[in-house]
Design a protein around this motif. Structure first.
Motif, PDB file in Angstrom:
ATOM      1  N   SER A 182      72.706  -7.623 -28.255  1.00 10.55           N
ATOM      2  CA  SER A 182      72.167  -7.397 -29.596  1.00 10.55           C
ATOM      3  C   SER A 182      73.240  -6.780 -30.487  1.00 10.55           C
ATOM      4  CB  SER A 182      70.959  -6.463 -29.541  1.00 10.55           C
ATOM      5  OG  SER A 182      69.933  -7.013 -28.752  1.00 10.55           O
ATOM      6  N   SER A 183      73.165  -7.118 -31.750  1.00  8.60           N
ATOM      7  CA  SER A 183      74.069  -6.553 -32.753  1.00  8.60           C
ATOM      8  C   SER A 183      73.241  -5.892 -33.850  1.00  8.60           C
ATOM      9  CB  SER A 183      74.978  -7.640 -33.340  1.00  8.60           C
ATOM     10  OG  SER A 183      74.200  -8.627 -33.991  1.00  8.60           O
ATOM     11  N   ALA A 184      73.927  -5.198 -34.727  1.00  6.19           N
ATOM     12  CA  ALA A 184      73.229  -4.537 -35.827  1.00  6.19           C
ATOM     13  C   ALA A 184      72.551  -5.551 -36.746  1.00  6.19           C
ATOM     14  CB  ALA A 184      74.216  -3.676 -36.624  1.00  6.19           C
ATOM     15  N   LEU A 244      69.340  -6.998 -35.104  1.00 12.90           N
ATOM     16  CA  LEU A 244      68.178  -6.122 -35.095  1.00 12.90           C
ATOM     17  C   LEU A 244      67.555  -5.964 -36.475  1.00 12.90           C
ATOM     18  CD1 LEU A 244      69.285  -3.237 -32.691  1.00 12.90           C
ATOM     19  CD2 LEU A 244      67.674  -5.073 -32.223  1.00 12.90           C
ATOM     20  N   MET A 298      74.098  -0.569 -25.335  1.00 10.98           N
ATOM     21  CA  MET A 298      74.160  -0.918 -26.754  1.00 10.98           C
ATOM     22  C   MET A 298      75.284  -0.131 -27.430  1.00 10.98           C
ATOM     23  SD  MET A 298      71.053  -0.720 -29.513  1.00 10.98           S
ATOM     24  CE  MET A 298      70.033  -1.805 -28.522  1.00 10.98           C
ATOM     25  N   THR A 357      77.373   1.456 -33.083  1.00 13.97           N
ATOM     26  CA  THR A 357      77.043   0.899 -34.407  1.00 13.97           C
ATOM     27  C   THR A 357      75.637   0.317 -34.424  1.00 13.97           C
ATOM     28  OG1 THR A 357      79.381   0.353 -34.699  1.00 13.97           O
ATOM     29  CG2 THR A 357      77.806  -0.699 -36.189  1.00 13.97           C
ATOM     30  N   THR A 358      75.276  -0.344 -33.351  1.00 20.79           N
ATOM     31  CA  THR A 358      73.930  -0.919 -33.267  1.00 20.79           C
ATOM     32  C   THR A 358      72.881   0.174 -33.143  1.00 20.79           C
ATOM     33  OG1 THR A 358      74.929  -2.799 -32.123  1.00 20.79           O
ATOM     34  CG2 THR A 358      72.535  -2.633 -32.084  1.00 20.79           C
ATOM     35  N   ARG A 359      73.199   1.227 -32.395  1.00 18.40           N
ATOM     36  CA  ARG A 359      72.238   2.331 -32.266  1.00 18.40           C
ATOM     37  C   ARG A 359      72.016   3.032 -33.595  1.00 18.40           C
ATOM     38  NH1 ARG A 359      75.098   4.574 -27.630  1.00 18.40           N
ATOM     39  NH2 ARG A 359      74.389   3.576 -25.704  1.00 18.40           N
TER      40      ARG A 359
END
Length: 336
Positions: free
Chosen positions: A184-186, A189, A225, A228-230
């Protein structure tokens, strides 16, 4: 009855090439809708089917009302949730509460007369909740004051059925999205801005959090993860919105979803010599946004492992036939 124009448009091979395929995309430009008069054969069949569906719904409603009056309804629902997963009653109770959700506190938007009297009250709360407007039965606009969605984090050793529980919740939830933290990426999401290959216009494509609005977003491998995504999850878990400012598109999308995440400890297995925070290795700002945090440990125990093995074998074997054979063998031994 629908009246419109049937159109066919060829698909492009590539958005940058004018060459088109031999495959056409068909659609209908609707011009007019008209409701047919009652009395036709098809409508009578539809009425019969509607009556059957209504009877089924009434029977299901009566069964749910009887279930709600039982004193052990909480335990019954807990046992019915993921019955193939052995034990983990506390985790199942928390997941069950997440599926039902909590009470949402709304602020009804005041009229002009009321706003003149109370101009200086609740300014900050109204600015925070701009993206969560809804209409009630009377047609008044109301805003969410407090969220009723529950966020859960499952952290534990590998092989403790965390991913199985996430998959079961994803299938059970009427509106949910399952994703993995590693892939997954920002943008995946939240939302992405792309160009339509046919119209060449800038369009907005929703991500996992936006698609699971008023549902459940299941995130597996949460520890893998990227940071940046978090960082995207901070706003979604607290304000339940996703803000977008890309390619001239500035908007705030609703992400009123419960997040069910699973993660492994820092060293793949839980280290009892370290504290819980050191084992999980998540930022404190993100960890504080989870309402329930469960530690699922795989502790070696001969008796528990034997019961777990019997449970797993019983899922793929006819236990009733075994019980009948055992009883028959016991009766034969008693006679001898």
């Amino acid at each position: 009855e629908v009246t419109g124009i049937y159109r066919a448009q060829p698909k492009r091979v590539n958005s940058k090439i004018s060459k088109v395929k031999s495959v056409y995309k068909t659609y209908v430009d609707v011009i007019h809708f008209r409701v047919l008069n009652a009395g036709s054969k098809n409508e009578r069949d539809n009425d019969n089917g509607h009556a059957t569906n209504l009877a089924n719904k009434n029977s299901q409603l009566e069964a749910m009302q009887r279930l709600s009056q039982m004193p052990d309804v909480y335990e019954r629902l807990t046992k019915a949730l993921a019955p193939s997963i052995w034990e983990m009653e506390d985790v199942k109770k928390g997941v069950l509460c997440m599926l039902f959700g909590g009470n949402v506190d709304y602020n009804r938007k005041k009229s002009d007369d009321d706003e003149d009297d109370d101009d200086s009250m609740d300014d900050d709360s109204e600015e925070d909740d701009e993206g969560n407007d809804e209409d009630d039965e009377d047609g008044h606009t109301k805003k969410r004051k407090k969220r009723g969605d529950i966020n859960i984090l499952l952290c534990g050793d590998p092989g403790t059925a965390k991913s199985q529980l996430l998959g079961f919740v994803h299938k059970l939830s009427p509106r949910g999205v399952y994703t993995s933290g590693k892939g997954s990426s920002a943008v995946g999401l939240t939302a992405s801005v792309v160009r339509d290959p046919e119209t060449r216009e800038v369009v907005l494509e929703s991500g996992a959090l936006v698609l699971s609005d008023e549902g459940v977003c299941c995130i597996d491998e949460f520890d893998k993860m990227s940071d940046t995504t978090r960082g995207i999850l901070h706003e979604a878990m607290e304000q339940q919105t996703v803000s977008i400012a890309k390619a001239g598109i500035i908007c705030s999308l609703n992400a009123r979803a419960s997040i069910l995440a699973s993660a492994n400890p820092k060293e793949s297995r839980y280290n009892p010599r370290l504290s819980v925070v050191d084992n999980i290795q998540l930022p404190p700002t993100l960890l504080s946004r989870f309402d329930l945090i469960y530690l699922i440990l795989d502790q070696p125990n001969v008796d528990r492992d034997r019961l777990l093995a019997k449970h797993l074998v019983g899922l793929y074997h006819d236990t009733d036939a075994d019980d009948t054979a055992d009883n028959h063998a016991n009766e034969t031994a008693d006679r001898d």
